[in-house]
Design a protein around this motif. Sequence first.
Motif, mmCIF file in Angstrom:
data_model
loop_
_atom_site.group_PDB
_atom_site.id
_atom_site.type_symbol
_atom_site.label_atom_id
_atom_site.label_comp_id
_atom_site.label_asym_id
_atom_site.label_seq_id
_atom_site.Cartn_x
_atom_site.Cartn_y
_atom_site.Cartn_z
ATOM 1 N N ASN A 160 0.815 -1.226 0.000
ATOM 2 C CA ASN A 160 0.000 0.000 0.000
ATOM 3 C C ASN A 160 0.842 1.267 0.000
ATOM 4 N N PRO A 213 -2.758 -1.634 -6.773
ATOM 5 C CA PRO A 213 -3.457 -0.543 -7.459
ATOM 6 C C PRO A 213 -3.928 0.498 -6.442
ATOM 7 N N GLY A 214 -3.634 1.754 -6.725
ATOM 8 C CA GLY A 214 -3.975 2.823 -5.786
ATOM 9 C C GLY A 214 -2.947 3.023 -4.689
ATOM 10 N N THR A 256 1.314 7.829 -7.183
ATOM 11 C CA THR A 256 0.242 6.868 -6.963
ATOM 12 C C THR A 256 0.123 5.946 -8.164
ATOM 13 N N ASN A 259 -5.379 2.836 -10.663
ATOM 14 C CA ASN A 259 -6.258 1.724 -10.291
ATOM 15 C C ASN A 259 -6.615 0.828 -11.468
ATOM 16 N N TYR A 260 -6.019 1.063 -12.616
ATOM 17 C CA TYR A 260 -6.345 0.247 -13.789
ATOM 18 C C TYR A 260 -5.137 -0.507 -14.286
#
Length: 260
Positions: A160, A213-214, A256, A259-260
């Motif tokens: 994360n 992702p993220g 960052t 998310n894809y």
Amino acid sequence: MDEQTGKSIIYRLRSSGCVFAEEEARLLISESRTLEELKKMVEIRAEGLPLEHVIGYTEFCGLRIEIDPEVFIPRKRTEFLVRQAKSLTCIGDIVIDQCCGSGAVGAALAGVLGGAVLYSVDIDPAAVRCAARNTAAFNGRVFQGDLYKALPHSLKGRVNIVVANTPYVPADAIKLLPREARLYEPRLALDGGKDGLDLQRRVAKEAPLWLAPGGHLLVETSERQSSETIEIFSSNGLITKIARDNELDATVVIGTKPNY
């Protein structure tokens, strides 16, 4: 201890160039067990050994962080890196502290969260030993090795937060650093290569492989180098922004993973 002794300690420290002689005298007095030990501590401090190496610790984000000889001393400005990471982290997140040094950043982040799955990495065995003690209270795991190569492969794509206070002083500028840093801190923890950004490039290049992702990569840099750091992040597919604290003279670039 009598007042005259205290004054003589302050005078000795001030005459050797210690800007905060009164504060340092209080610390040395509080950490010494005997008058002889105090005299020895005052002398080695006056000879130039960093205060943190004399007393064996520093305060960082409200924590007492142990500092061994020849281990990089975390700077006050790096607390800004912790605050930026905290705002992006949730309890239970997987956190990697790259170039961890004493382990201060990872320990502070785990401490303010009240819980994180913490992995710290450094190539220097002395730093790894020091970080292991400082992160033990937070169940941190510390690895010796070269950046991501030291980590379990099972973490790939699941992390994360990656925080990294990589060395970012250009090699030719090392000679311009304060005497304490040049003489008593490991060059490995200061030297960022020709332009100071070698380690940042390596950390950013592999970050997308390790981040979920993220997930976020946060790196401390200088204000002067920040535009180049942003380019490094962007060229590796990270959505990038900058955070700045003028009072601390602290700059953090945040990337960052989409998310894809």
